[in-house]
Design a protein around this motif. Structure first.
Motif, short mmCIF file in Angstrom:
data_model
loop_
_atom_site.label_atom_id
_atom_site.label_comp_id
_atom_site.label_asym_id
_atom_site.label_seq_id
_atom_site.Cartn_x
_atom_site.Cartn_y
_atom_site.Cartn_z
N ARG A 54 0.83 -1.22 0.00
CA ARG A 54 0.00 0.00 0.00
C ARG A 54 0.86 1.26 0.00
O ARG A 54 0.59 2.22 -0.72
N ILE A 55 1.91 1.24 0.80
CA ILE A 55 2.79 2.40 0.86
C ILE A 55 3.47 2.62 -0.49
O ILE A 55 3.59 3.76 -0.96
N ALA A 56 3.91 1.54 -1.12
CA ALA A 56 4.57 1.66 -2.42
C ALA A 56 3.62 2.23 -3.47
O ALA A 56 4.03 3.06 -4.30
N ARG A 57 2.34 1.83 -3.44
CA ARG A 57 1.38 2.38 -4.41
C ARG A 57 1.19 3.87 -4.19
O ARG A 57 1.12 4.66 -5.15
N LYS A 58 1.07 4.28 -2.93
CA LYS A 58 0.91 5.71 -2.64
C LYS A 58 2.14 6.50 -3.09
O LYS A 58 2.01 7.61 -3.63
N GLN A 59 3.31 5.94 -2.87
CA GLN A 59 4.53 6.64 -3.27
C GLN A 59 4.64 6.75 -4.78
O GLN A 59 5.09 7.78 -5.30
N ARG A 60 4.23 5.71 -5.51
CA ARG A 60 4.26 5.78 -6.98
C ARG A 60 3.29 6.85 -7.48
O ARG A 60 3.61 7.60 -8.41
N ALA A 61 2.11 6.91 -6.88
CA ALA A 61 1.14 7.93 -7.28
C ALA A 61 1.69 9.33 -7.00
O ALA A 61 1.55 10.25 -7.83
N GLY A 81 -1.31 14.62 -1.47
CA GLY A 81 -2.24 13.69 -0.84
C GLY A 81 -1.67 12.30 -0.66
O GLY A 81 -1.53 11.81 0.47
N PRO A 82 -1.30 11.61 -1.76
CA PRO A 82 -0.75 10.25 -1.59
C PRO A 82 0.58 10.23 -0.86
O PRO A 82 0.88 9.27 -0.15
N ALA A 83 1.40 11.27 -1.01
CA ALA A 83 2.68 11.30 -0.28
C ALA A 83 2.43 11.38 1.22
O ALA A 83 3.10 10.69 2.02
N GLY A 84 1.48 12.24 1.64
CA GLY A 84 1.17 12.34 3.06
C GLY A 84 0.58 11.05 3.61
O GLY A 84 0.90 10.64 4.73
N LEU A 133 1.06 5.98 6.84
CA LEU A 133 1.05 4.52 6.92
C LEU A 133 2.41 3.99 7.37
O LEU A 133 2.49 2.96 8.05
N GLU A 134 3.47 4.68 6.99
CA GLU A 134 4.81 4.21 7.33
C GLU A 134 5.21 4.55 8.76
O GLU A 134 5.87 3.75 9.43
N ASP A 135 4.79 5.71 9.24
CA ASP A 135 5.27 6.20 10.54
C ASP A 135 4.27 6.03 11.67
O ASP A 135 4.68 5.96 12.84
N ARG A 136 2.98 5.99 11.38
CA ARG A 136 1.96 6.00 12.43
C ARG A 136 1.22 4.66 12.48
O ARG A 136 0.43 4.36 11.57
N PRO A 137 1.44 3.85 13.49
CA PRO A 137 0.71 2.58 13.57
C PRO A 137 -0.81 2.77 13.62
O PRO A 137 -1.56 1.92 13.13
N ALA A 138 -1.27 3.88 14.21
CA ALA A 138 -2.71 4.10 14.33
C ALA A 138 -3.39 4.25 12.98
O ALA A 138 -4.62 4.14 12.90
N ALA A 139 -2.64 4.51 11.91
CA ALA A 139 -3.24 4.65 10.59
C ALA A 139 -3.63 3.30 9.99
O ALA A 139 -4.38 3.26 9.01
N SER A 140 -3.13 2.20 10.55
CA SER A 140 -3.43 0.89 9.95
C SER A 140 -3.86 -0.16 10.97
O SER A 140 -4.23 -1.27 10.56
N MET A 141 -3.82 0.13 12.28
CA MET A 141 -4.21 -0.88 13.26
C MET A 141 -4.65 -0.22 14.56
O MET A 141 -4.33 0.95 14.82
N ARG A 142 -5.37 -1.00 15.35
CA ARG A 142 -5.82 -0.53 16.66
C ARG A 142 -4.71 -0.73 17.69
O ARG A 142 -3.81 -1.56 17.50
N PRO A 143 -4.78 -0.02 18.82
CA PRO A 143 -3.75 -0.21 19.84
C PRO A 143 -3.66 -1.64 20.36
O PRO A 143 -2.57 -2.15 20.63
N ASP A 144 -4.82 -2.33 20.52
CA ASP A 144 -4.76 -3.70 21.02
C ASP A 144 -4.11 -4.63 20.00
O ASP A 144 -3.41 -5.59 20.38
#
Length: 236
Positions: free
Chosen positions: A123-130, A184-187, A192-203
């Motif tokens: 997913r990160i690679a797709r956003k970076q390509r865009a 937009g896609p770069a941000g 997604l790369e730096d913030r775990p909360a963007a892709s998963m819950r704390p538990d």
């Protein structure tokens, strides 16, 4: 008479002696802490350095300063300079750490052997390509601006100057569109790369950390008590 004196002497002697304390069940002696072998000490240090943790973070935003000028810079009217300061504010976040080092989310998942690492990296690679595609458009627009400016400088008449002015204007519009489109896609890729909360819950993140640390302890041959000696908060 002698028997009376002997009895009195024995009674006074018994009264002068302190009562005898009869010991009950004495508490067991405190066990001396087991001395760590050099191998066990190295294992504990490796666990401390390699274990995963989740720490809360405070992020500062804003604080930028923008300077611009208005008016004509001639000797009569002068130029007004304006300065704008963006306010500083904070947000709360959390992240994966290995020892003192902060890990990106894909690296942490890959280290823990979590299968979600592959999908997240894709997913990160797709956003970076865009984002790169949009930034390429912005680069074309920047080249158009430069070409238009050079054409305006070298124009022989007003008609040519207007033509090159249109080229520069079109390049500027293209550059702005490309920069906005890529932001937009770069941000999102950075989140997604730096913030775990963007892709998963704390538990879910805590489950990743717990599984990895349990595997690490088993690999190093550490008991739960030995692991707790590293994991326990200071003061306990």
């Amino acid at each position: 008479m002698l028997s009376v004196l002997l009895a009195l002497t024995l009674s006074l002697t018994a009264a002068a002696e302190p009562p005898l304390a009869i010991p009950g069940d004495a508490p067991p002696p405190r066990a001396r802490p087991e001395r760590l072998s050099p191998e066990k000490l190295r294992a504990l240090q490796q666990y401390k350095d390699r274990r995963l943790s989740i720490y809360s973070e405070t992020i500062l935003h804003g604080g930028e300063t923008t300077v611009w000028s208005t008016g004509w810079g001639g000797p009569r009217w002068g130029t007004a300079v304006h300065v704008s300061h963006a306010p500083v504010f904070t947000t709360r976040d959390w992240g994966f750490y290995q020892g003192p080092q902060r890990l990106s989310v894909p690296n942490a998942l890959e280290l823990a052997g979590d299968p979600r690492a592959v999908d997240l990296s894709a997913r990160i690679a797709r956003k970076q390509r865009a984002a790169r595609g949009w930034y390429a458009v912005a680069g074309v627009g920047g080249a158009g601006v430069a070409t238009g400016i050079v054409g305006q400088v070298l124009a022989d008449d007003r008609s040519q100057w207007q033509t090159w002015s249109s080229v520069a204007l079109g390049g500027a519009i293209t550059a702005v569109v490309g920069m906005i489109g890529g932001a937009g896609p770069a941000g999102e890729a950075r989140r997604l790369e730096d913030r775990p909360a963007a892709s998963m819950r704390p538990d879910e993140a805590q489950d990743v950390v717990t599984r990895y640390n349990e595997q690490l302890a088993a690999e190093l041959g550490l008991t739960p008590d030995e692991v707790w000696s590293v994991e326990a908060p200071v003061g306990r």
